[in-house]
Scaffold this motif. Structure first.
Motif, short mmCIF file in Angstrom:
data_model
loop_
_atom_site.label_atom_id
_atom_site.label_comp_id
_atom_site.label_asym_id
_atom_site.label_seq_id
_atom_site.Cartn_x
_atom_site.Cartn_y
_atom_site.Cartn_z
N ILE A 35 34.72 43.13 41.36
CA ILE A 35 36.04 42.66 40.41
C ILE A 35 36.24 44.01 39.80
O ILE A 35 35.44 44.73 39.24
CB ILE A 35 35.49 41.55 39.80
CG1 ILE A 35 35.32 40.28 40.49
CG2 ILE A 35 36.80 41.27 38.58
CD1 ILE A 35 34.81 39.23 39.60
N SER A 36 37.82 44.05 39.53
CA SER A 36 38.03 45.09 38.46
C SER A 36 39.56 44.57 38.25
O SER A 36 40.11 43.78 38.85
CB SER A 36 38.51 46.70 39.49
OG SER A 36 39.53 46.43 40.35
N ARG A 48 37.17 41.01 45.24
CA ARG A 48 37.21 41.55 46.64
C ARG A 48 35.65 40.67 47.15
O ARG A 48 34.85 40.40 46.46
CB ARG A 48 36.87 43.02 46.71
CG ARG A 48 37.78 43.56 46.16
CD ARG A 48 39.34 43.31 47.17
NE ARG A 48 40.48 43.89 46.69
CZ ARG A 48 41.55 43.20 46.11
NH1 ARG A 48 41.36 41.87 46.07
NH2 ARG A 48 42.49 43.90 45.87
N PHE A 49 35.64 40.15 48.36
CA PHE A 49 34.80 39.55 49.13
C PHE A 49 34.82 40.36 50.61
O PHE A 49 35.71 40.38 51.21
CB PHE A 49 35.09 38.19 49.33
CG PHE A 49 35.20 37.28 48.07
CD1 PHE A 49 34.34 36.44 47.59
CD2 PHE A 49 36.75 37.44 47.45
CE1 PHE A 49 34.53 35.71 46.46
CE2 PHE A 49 36.77 36.83 46.45
CZ PHE A 49 36.00 35.66 45.80
N ASN A 50 33.62 41.21 50.44
CA ASN A 50 33.37 42.14 51.98
C ASN A 50 34.79 43.20 51.95
O ASN A 50 35.28 43.18 53.00
CB ASN A 50 33.26 41.30 52.98
CG ASN A 50 31.95 40.78 53.05
OD1 ASN A 50 30.97 41.40 52.54
ND2 ASN A 50 31.84 39.47 53.79
N GLY A 51 35.63 43.57 50.81
CA GLY A 51 36.58 44.59 50.73
C GLY A 51 37.91 43.84 50.71
O GLY A 51 38.89 44.58 50.36
N GLY A 52 38.00 42.66 51.18
CA GLY A 52 39.33 41.95 50.99
C GLY A 52 39.24 40.78 50.07
O GLY A 52 38.22 40.41 49.44
N GLY A 53 40.56 40.31 49.61
CA GLY A 53 40.38 39.15 48.54
C GLY A 53 41.52 39.20 47.78
O GLY A 53 42.45 39.98 47.86
N SER A 72 48.79 36.87 43.11
CA SER A 72 49.67 38.12 43.13
C SER A 72 49.24 38.84 44.18
O SER A 72 48.23 38.98 44.75
CB SER A 72 49.59 38.92 41.85
OG SER A 72 49.96 40.08 41.84
N GLY A 73 50.33 39.66 44.96
CA GLY A 73 49.94 40.26 45.90
C GLY A 73 49.66 39.71 47.42
O GLY A 73 50.06 38.52 47.31
N ASN A 74 48.93 40.26 48.30
CA ASN A 74 48.43 39.94 49.44
C ASN A 74 47.69 38.45 49.32
O ASN A 74 46.73 38.30 48.39
CB ASN A 74 47.96 40.48 50.50
CG ASN A 74 48.70 41.78 50.93
OD1 ASN A 74 49.85 41.52 50.91
ND2 ASN A 74 48.24 42.81 51.38
N MET A 75 47.92 37.15 49.89
CA MET A 75 47.18 36.06 49.59
C MET A 75 47.32 35.03 50.90
O MET A 75 48.32 35.36 51.63
CB MET A 75 47.73 35.55 48.52
CG MET A 75 48.98 34.95 48.56
SD MET A 75 49.46 34.17 46.99
CE MET A 75 50.34 35.94 46.38
#
Length: 146
Positions: A35-36, A48-53, A72-75
């Motif tokens: 998390i950031s 992030r879950f294995n790089g994506g999320g 927000s963003g890709n989902m």
């Protein structure tokens, strides 16, 4: 509109739970270990879950009372326009967390999956606060074999 809703009582201070919902360190104790971006209103938190999320924009913070995020963003398409809220209420020696993931356009298998996973992660929050042993991803409880 449809919503996911859960309520869990956690035997700890409201301040400790608020920190677990609003800081990178707190969120990594119960949701995912990657998390950031947690911070003030308008911050974008990257989970992030294995790089994506998903990414969430912080849209409201009322210390020790309310935390609200908007996707927000890709989902996933089903999440477009949905919001997450955590309402905190102290009752005796416990703090109740009322969780809502609202504004779903339709009830679906994916919504049911998300509801169950939210329950898993809210119980991870409870364990993290009460025993210091949450189960954030990738150590969370799996709910299927896919």
């Amino acid at each position: 509109m449809h919503e996911i809703s859960h309520r869990v009582g956690i035997k700890t201070s409201v301040d400790k739970i608020y920190q677990a919902l609003t800081t990178n360190e707190g969120l990594t104790k119960w949701w995912t270990n990657d998390i950031s971006g947690a911070g003030d209103v308008d911050s974008i938190i990257k989970f992030r879950f294995n790089g994506g999320g998903p990414d969430f924009k912080v849209i409201e913070l009322l210390p020790n009372k309310t935390v609200r995020w908007q996707h927000s963003g890709n989902m996933p398409e089903a999440w477009v326009g949905t919001e997450i809220s955590f309402q905190l209420h102290v009752d005796g020696e416990q703090t109740f967390v009322r969780f809502t993931h609202g504004n779903w356009q339709e009830s679906s298998d994916f919504m049911a999956h998300c509801s169950t996973k939210w329950a898993v992660f809210l119980l991870s929050l409870k364990d993290a606060m009460e025993t210091n042993q949450g189960r954030p991803f990738p150590n969370d409880i799996p709910i299927d074999h896919s």
